[in-house]
Structures are given as structure tokens and as C-alpha cells.
Design a protein around this motif. Sequence first.
Motif, PDB file in Angstrom:
ATOM      1  N   LYS A   1     -33.496  79.453  -5.560  1.00 10.51           N
ATOM      2  CA  LYS A   1     -34.228  80.231  -6.559  1.00 10.51           C
ATOM      3  C   LYS A   1     -33.275  80.542  -7.712  1.00 10.51           C
ATOM      4  O   LYS A   1     -32.102  80.848  -7.508  1.00 10.51           O
ATOM      5  CB  LYS A   1     -34.762  81.543  -5.969  1.00 10.51           C
ATOM      6  N   VAL A   2     -33.793  80.480  -8.928  1.00  6.66           N
ATOM      7  CA  VAL A   2     -32.967  80.741 -10.108  1.00  6.66           C
ATOM      8  C   VAL A   2     -32.360  82.135 -10.026  1.00  6.66           C
ATOM      9  O   VAL A   2     -33.044  83.110  -9.711  1.00  6.66           O
ATOM     10  CB  VAL A   2     -33.813  80.616 -11.396  1.00  6.66           C
ATOM     11  N   GLY A   3     -31.061  82.221 -10.279  1.00  8.38           N
ATOM     12  CA  GLY A   3     -30.379  83.515 -10.304  1.00  8.38           C
ATOM     13  C   GLY A   3     -30.127  84.120  -8.948  1.00  8.38           C
ATOM     14  O   GLY A   3     -29.654  85.255  -8.855  1.00  8.38           O
ATOM     15  N   GLN A   4     -30.417  83.373  -7.851  1.00  5.33           N
ATOM     16  CA  GLN A   4     -30.282  83.962  -6.529  1.00  5.33           C
ATOM     17  C   GLN A   4     -29.277  83.226  -5.635  1.00  5.33           C
ATOM     18  O   GLN A   4     -29.239  83.447  -4.429  1.00  5.33           O
ATOM     19  CB  GLN A   4     -31.653  84.024  -5.851  1.00  5.33           C
ATOM     20  N   ALA A   5     -28.457  82.378  -6.247  1.00  2.00           N
ATOM     21  CA  ALA A   5     -27.402  81.729  -5.475  1.00  2.00           C
ATOM     22  C   ALA A   5     -26.191  82.655  -5.410  1.00  2.00           C
ATOM     23  O   ALA A   5     -25.767  83.205  -6.422  1.00  2.00           O
ATOM     24  CB  ALA A   5     -27.013  80.411  -6.118  1.00  2.00           C
ATOM     25  N   LYS A   6     -25.642  82.837  -4.222  1.00  2.00           N
ATOM     26  CA  LYS A   6     -24.436  83.649  -4.113  1.00  2.00           C
ATOM     27  C   LYS A   6     -23.270  82.980  -4.821  1.00  2.00           C
ATOM     28  O   LYS A   6     -22.416  83.632  -5.414  1.00  2.00           O
ATOM     29  CB  LYS A   6     -24.092  83.885  -2.633  1.00  2.00           C
ATOM     30  N   ASP A   7     -23.257  81.644  -4.764  1.00  2.00           N
ATOM     31  CA  ASP A   7     -22.203  80.873  -5.408  1.00  2.00           C
ATOM     32  C   ASP A   7     -22.809  79.530  -5.807  1.00  2.00           C
ATOM     33  O   ASP A   7     -23.024  78.663  -4.966  1.00  2.00           O
ATOM     34  CB  ASP A   7     -21.027  80.675  -4.450  1.00  2.00           C
ATOM     35  N   ASN A   8     -23.100  79.354  -7.092  1.00  2.00           N
ATOM     36  CA  ASN A   8     -23.707  78.113  -7.556  1.00  2.00           C
ATOM     37  C   ASN A   8     -22.834  76.906  -7.248  1.00  2.00           C
ATOM     38  O   ASN A   8     -23.328  75.820  -6.929  1.00  2.00           O
ATOM     39  CB  ASN A   8     -23.982  78.182  -9.061  1.00  2.00           C
ATOM     40  N   ASN A  56     -21.979  80.368 -12.104  1.00  2.00           N
ATOM     41  CA  ASN A  56     -20.590  79.963 -12.316  1.00  2.00           C
ATOM     42  C   ASN A  56     -20.403  78.464 -12.475  1.00  2.00           C
ATOM     43  O   ASN A  56     -19.293  77.995 -12.727  1.00  2.00           O
ATOM     44  CB  ASN A  56     -19.690  80.489 -11.188  1.00  2.00           C
ATOM     45  N   VAL A  57     -21.474  77.678 -12.342  1.00  2.00           N
ATOM     46  CA  VAL A  57     -21.392  76.240 -12.596  1.00  2.00           C
ATOM     47  C   VAL A  57     -21.727  75.942 -14.055  1.00  2.00           C
ATOM     48  O   VAL A  57     -21.004  75.231 -14.750  1.00  2.00           O
ATOM     49  CB  VAL A  57     -22.339  75.451 -11.665  1.00  2.00           C
ATOM     50  N   GLU A  58     -22.833  76.511 -14.526  1.00  2.00           N
ATOM     51  CA  GLU A  58     -23.325  76.192 -15.864  1.00  2.00           C
ATOM     52  C   GLU A  58     -22.966  77.249 -16.908  1.00  2.00           C
ATOM     53  O   GLU A  58     -23.378  77.132 -18.066  1.00  2.00           O
ATOM     54  CB  GLU A  58     -24.839  75.985 -15.803  1.00  2.00           C
TER      55      GLU A  58
END
Length: 501
Positions: free
Chosen positions: A291-298, A465-467
Motif C-alpha cells: 500500500k502506498v505510504g505503508q512500507a516500513k522500508d521501501n 526512501n527509494v524514490e
Amino acid sequence: MVQGSLWNSYSNKNVSYPALKGDIAVDVAIIGGGITGITSAQLLVERGYKVAVLEAKSIGKGTTGHSTGNLYVIIDELLSKLKSKYDGKVVERVISSRLEAFKKIEQNVKNFQIDCDYKKQPLFLFEDANTFKILEEKKVAKEIDLAFFELSEAFPFIHDDGMRLDDQAQFNPLLYIQGLAGALDGENCQIYEETCVRAVEEEENRILLHTPEAIVSAKHAIHATHTPKGLEIQYHTTLGPYREYGVAARLKSNEYPEGIFWGYYDNKKYSIRSYSRGNDNFLLAVGSPHKVGQAKDNQAHVEDLKNFVESRFNVAEFTHVWGGQNYKPADLLPYIGRKKTNSRELVATGFSTDGLVYGTLAAIILADKVEDKFNPYEDLYEASRHNPAKAAGKFIKENANVAGELFKDLTFKGDDKDLVEILPGEAAVIVRDGKKLALYKENDGKLSILSALCTHMACEVHWNNVEKSWDCPCHGSRFDTSGEVIEGPAFNALKKIEINK
């Protein structure tokens, strides 16, 4: 490794359009210059309408330019899942409608002589464990007379079950859209880049679209932005915004599998394809959604994808990494049509990861809507529909998730020390003087300070933190480090904050 879509590396650098600087009047204003917007412009111009396309960034470089470039008639969620909610006739109509759009793309490539590496390819579906997913898909295919074939012994992936659909296709989606836009640009189709729509007002006889430096007056407006702009609750509460990642790699063997490959491993789906242009050859893999904005660590999602590729291919190097967004509809069908009954604002959303074909289909349906012409598929995708029985479980799940994000507090109280200790290229959300702040430190040490509240519905944004973006976990709006909108339903940028140190 390039941070960005592989397609951007093959962009036509000679294609560019001006920003809109003064007021204009047209028949139809189109917000968004991806495959939905540009195809809508094509069809409307062919019918004699005067059109303006308003693209916030660059033509084709949004969602379209971050897709796989795969074209197929089935859907990402598989026909068996669709059949679990609808009867066989609906499944047949979905395939029939997507086939019409597929043919329109092929026709455009031919008619406009677009150099986009269009190529007919088979689609392979396979799984590494007998979960009966492919078996169920075969059953539905037989029921609706969709031709498929068993996999041959020479199939390059280890599998327990699989099937092949012929006459699907692949292309470079960015070169396709740039080529189509170039063929349209002229007196009756004005294309503008770097022109962000900040507000849309529907009046009795016209629609006004407000940009930073102009107002566009139109008889009709099309939201070709992947999800409608503004507070359209009837859509945002039935759509799940998801982000997944793509990587491109060169292989040591220089042997690249031909076709579209959907592999299901441990209940995870990975999409694999090859791409060649000139002497360049790449393997592309897409997957690891959240889900967008819900990754603990992208970054962990990207590493999952890279590990998958390395475990099955002899990788020489990874060359590109990027993210792509999609909106999954609760009842599995896109919303295409009038925003509300009798409205002259038209929307197209909920394409899941099937947007290249669905975006083209949306353009066909919306062009008919503008002309008040009957379309045989308009009822199937009606934008104002509500299917509680079809959407119930997903509807409850998506809304519970959004509610949780709205009230979740992931911030911490900050002071001057926090402002100093953020490292270059890193970010954090803090609370200072009762305000939630989104902090990002540039590589040169300059600190960007923004409001951490999304301008759509005031949900707290999270750092990707990826994009290097601020992503809203509620309805999928995304903002760059200066606060400008990248995508999603938000109209306005995150507010810049000045603080006294």
C-alpha cells in the motif's frame, strides 16, 4: 544504477511542449498526458473537437512511463477471481472490451508509424507450487472459450502448472505516447507540459480549470490522472492505492526469455519480460507491491525483487530501479464515465496494473460520452455505479486501513538537535510547536521543511526512501522533496514551513 524507469533512458529527447501561460477556451480539457489522456485527445480530435491536454510534468513520464509495457486481454487479478464475483458473460465482456482497446493500440502504431518496438508475444502464467491458481484459470478459460495452451517441456522456468495465451504484445510505452502525442499536436490539439491543474469548477455551461498561470474554459473535462483529482469520496473509498517496483538488468549469458511471464512464487506474483533496442538488451522484473505510504522500508521491497531475479538469472548488473502506482477497485472493474449523473466531468480510474489497455479503453468510452454516443461497454464500467455485494469485503478492508492511517501517529517530538542530525539524503517527520513537519536534508546540507499533512485529506505523509518522496498512506498522493504533487488525488503542494531556530 539509474534511479528511474528503463523507458526514460530511451525517451525521445526532441519531444517537448510549452507550459500554459494564458487563458484559453476549448471543447474538452484533459488533465493528464499519459495513455488515457493522449488517446482521449486523439479520438476527440478525430471527431472534430478542439482539445487541450494539461500535463503537470512531462508527456508519458508518469504512470504510463513506469509500466511494464505489456499488453494483454486478461487482467492482473486473473479471470478466475473475476468469475468468483461475476457470471461468465461479464468475464467475456471484459475480455472483449480489452481486446478492442488492444487493437486500437496496434492500429495506432501502424497508422502513425510509431517507433516503439511493438511486438506480438505470448503471455505465460505459471506457479511454483500446486495452489490450483492456474488450474482455476484454465477452467474459466474453457468456460468462456478463451484459447490457451499447455506449457512445453522447453519452458525456461521451473513450475508445477502453467498455461500460454498467444497473440498478446509488448512495446515501449513512453515512445508510443510520445509518438502519438507528436502526431496530434496542432491547432485542434494543444499540449502543455509543466502545467499543473490546481482546481476544477463545474458551472452550468462550462468547466473552469485553474492552473498557476491560466484558466482553461471547457465544455467537458477528463480526469486522465489515474485517480480523480479532489475529494471524490465515492472513488477514493473503494480504491486501494498500491505501489510496486521494477528493476532492469543485463544478463551475463546475453540470453533473454521472449514473452510476458507472470510467475506466482509463494503467493507472490512477479512479472518478467525482456526488452531490446539497438544493441541494448535488458531483463525487466516487476513486483513486491505494498500500500502506498505503508512500507516500513521501501528499499526492502526493491531488495526482494532483486533477490528474486538473481536467484533465477545470471545477472551481470542491475541498470535501473523504479516504482509504479496502481489503484485496485474493490469490485475488480475500473470506473469509467461521468463523475456524477449529468456531470460534464469525466473520470477513469481503478485500472489496477492493467492500465495500458484499460487506459486506451477508457479513452474510447469517454470520447463516446463527450459525443453522447452509446458505447456497448459503458454500463460495465459505469463510474457512478456501486456494487456492494461485489465490493463488500474489499471495501471494508480498504476503509479500515485508511481509517487506521488517519489516526496513526508515527511522529516524535523534535528539537533543534533533530534538525542537525538528519543526514544528507535522509528524512524524518517530527512534531514541533504542535505542528507535524516533514524534514528532508539535501545532499548539500540544505534542509527542506514542509507540512507533513497531505493536502488531500490531511493524512500524515510517510517517507519513501527509494524514490525520495513523501507518500500519503490514505489515498495515494505523492509529493517530491520540494512539496510538489507527483501523483494522486491531491491538487496542491505540501505547505513550505519556516521555523525559527
